[in-house]
Design a protein around this motif. Structure first.
Motif, PDB file in Angstrom:
ATOM      1  N   ASP A 110       0.786  -1.497  -0.338  1.00 18.04           N
ATOM      2  CA  ASP A 110       0.036   0.284  -0.190  1.00 18.04           C
ATOM      3  C   ASP A 110       0.747   0.937  -0.174  1.00 18.04           C
ATOM      4  OD1 ASP A 110      -1.714   1.247   0.253  1.00 18.04           O
ATOM      5  OD2 ASP A 110      -3.086   1.826   2.277  1.00 18.04           O
ATOM      6  N   LYS A 117      -4.840   9.711  -1.874  1.00 13.40           N
ATOM      7  CA  LYS A 117      -4.524   9.515  -0.842  1.00 13.40           C
ATOM      8  C   LYS A 117      -4.551  10.292   0.757  1.00 13.40           C
ATOM      9  CE  LYS A 117      -3.422   4.637  -1.889  1.00 13.40           C
ATOM     10  NZ  LYS A 117      -2.097   3.380  -1.773  1.00 13.40           N
ATOM     11  N   ASN A 118      -5.070  10.382   0.914  1.00 13.70           N
ATOM     12  CA  ASN A 118      -4.854  11.375   1.804  1.00 13.70           C
ATOM     13  C   ASN A 118      -3.433  11.174   3.505  1.00 13.70           C
ATOM     14  OD1 ASN A 118      -5.732  12.709   5.338  1.00 13.70           O
ATOM     15  ND2 ASN A 118      -6.193  13.917   3.917  1.00 13.70           N
ATOM     16  N   SER A 120      -2.659  11.812   6.163  1.00 13.01           N
ATOM     17  CA  SER A 120      -3.231  12.009   7.504  1.00 13.01           C
ATOM     18  C   SER A 120      -3.481  10.675   7.929  1.00 13.01           C
ATOM     19  CB  SER A 120      -3.527  13.259   8.330  1.00 13.01           C
ATOM     20  OG  SER A 120      -2.984  14.684   7.977  1.00 13.01           O
ATOM     21  N   GLU A 121      -4.306  10.358   6.736  1.00  4.67           N
ATOM     22  CA  GLU A 121      -5.258   8.824   7.181  1.00  4.67           C
ATOM     23  C   GLU A 121      -4.271   7.510   6.585  1.00  4.67           C
ATOM     24  OE1 GLU A 121      -8.036   8.541   7.921  1.00  4.67           O
ATOM     25  OE2 GLU A 121      -8.224  10.253   8.697  1.00  4.67           O
ATOM     26  N   TRP A 122      -3.570   7.923   5.622  1.00  6.15           N
ATOM     27  CA  TRP A 122      -2.484   7.067   5.093  1.00  6.15           C
ATOM     28  C   TRP A 122      -1.686   6.491   6.535  1.00  6.15           C
ATOM     29  CZ3 TRP A 122       2.875   5.957   4.152  1.00  6.15           C
ATOM     30  CH2 TRP A 122       3.206   4.823   3.746  1.00  6.15           C
ATOM     31  N   LYS A 124      -1.645   6.983   9.081  1.00  8.66           N
ATOM     32  CA  LYS A 124      -2.371   5.907  10.857  1.00  8.66           C
ATOM     33  C   LYS A 124      -2.593   5.017  10.387  1.00  8.66           C
ATOM     34  CE  LYS A 124      -5.672   9.526  11.767  1.00  8.66           C
ATOM     35  NZ  LYS A 124      -7.292   9.842  11.354  1.00  8.66           N
ATOM     36  N   VAL A 125      -2.570   4.549   9.037  1.00  7.72           N
ATOM     37  CA  VAL A 125      -2.367   3.081   9.119  1.00  7.72           C
ATOM     38  C   VAL A 125      -1.152   2.063   9.376  1.00  7.72           C
ATOM     39  CG1 VAL A 125      -3.213   1.205   6.990  1.00  7.72           C
ATOM     40  CG2 VAL A 125      -4.459   2.727   7.514  1.00  7.72           C
ATOM     41  N   ASN A 127       1.750   3.179  10.869  1.00  4.76           N
ATOM     42  CA  ASN A 127       2.774   4.484  11.499  1.00  4.76           C
ATOM     43  C   ASN A 127       4.556   3.562  11.933  1.00  4.76           C
ATOM     44  OD1 ASN A 127       3.678   5.455  13.596  1.00  4.76           O
ATOM     45  ND2 ASN A 127       1.608   6.722  14.718  1.00  4.76           N
TER      46      ASN A 127
END
Length: 268
Positions: A110, A117-118, A120-122, A124-125, A127
């Motif tokens: 990924d 793709k965002n 910040s959201e990426w 989070k997954v 980290n």
């Protein structure tokens, strides 16, 4: 520890960057896309199911007593089979210095290649603090094979590398180039020698932040360190360089040589 000469050179670079009449353009993680090239004659192979569940590009002699784990930036190709050629070239060059080199897919395919793709959201997954913990079985396996381990990190991989230097004794030394999201507080917690290679025009980790790292490390006599700011380059200079640009190639080669020398110093 940093020498007086290094501190003087760093201060000069910082002053030059602050007073320049025309500030060089700074590159952020997603604003400096990787250059891609036709596939070359890679020396390594892709392997599956390494400890921790990782796939990886591996190169070099498996019998070597010294192993390097390279932690990549976020914008590689989606599969290891089409891994960015620059990264494979770096891994192969490190292997020729006598190391067994592992470039794990720390993102499980990924990669942050889709501009929709965002970030910040990426993150989070993916980290890097969590991923460093997930990678502990890989480091433990290499240690079980009797190898001394170093970690080299670029961008996101810089933060991953710093975290490994905080949480596991299996890693003996780390080197980070144009890191992302590394903080001065991280330098208070690392347990291993660290090399920091930054770019004068890097807005992600600017020279003033590298200086903060140094300011913390110089107070920790027990932690060897080295830091260098490369003039005239931005984020990604060590692994996203344009091979048609002689200055970019020379700078990246200098960074690679410094990383290998740092590993040679602490891995026996």
């Amino acid at each position: 520890m940093a020498s007086a000469k290094f501190l003087l050179c760093l201060a000069v670079l910082l002053a030059a960057a602050a007073t320049a009449t025309a500030q060089a353009e700074c590159s952020q993680c997603r604003n400096n896309p990787p250059y891609t090239y036709p596939r070359g004659d890679e020396a390594g192979v892709v392997v599956n199911d390494l400890p921790g569940g990782f796939r990886a590009y591996v190169t070099g002699a498996a019998s070597s007593s010294r192993a390097i784990v390279l932690a990549t930036d976020t914008t590689l190709k989606r599969t290891l089979a089409s891994l960015k050629i620059c990264t494979k070239q770096i891994a192969d060059k490190v292997s020729r210095a006598g190391y067994f080199v592992v470039v794990p897919d720390l993102f499980n395919g990924d990669y942050l290649t889709d501009e929709s793709k965002n970030l910040s959201e990426w993150l989070k997954v993916h980290n890097p603090v969590k991923v460093a913990k997930d990678a502990k079985p890989l480091f433990a396996s290499l240690r079980k094979e009797g190898k001394s381990i170093g970690v080299g990190g670029y961008c996101w991989g810089g933060k991953f590398s710093v975290e490994t230097a905080k949480i596991t004794d299996d890693v003996k030394v780390v080197s980070i180039s144009h890191p992302y999201n590394v903080t001065a507080d991280d330098m208070k917690e690392i347990k291993q020698p660290i090399e920091i290679l930054g770019g004068q025009c890097d807005c992600t980790t600017p020279p003033k932040l590298v200086y903060r790292f140094v300011n913390v490390l110089r107070k920790r006599a027990e932690i060897p360190y080295y830091a260098k700011i490369f003039p005239g380059v931005g984020h990604g200079f060590a692994c996203r360089y344009n091979t048609s640009d002689p200055f970019a190639v020379k700078t990246s080669e200098q960074a690679l040589d410094l990383m290998i020398d740092w590993f040679d110093k602490y891995l026996k």
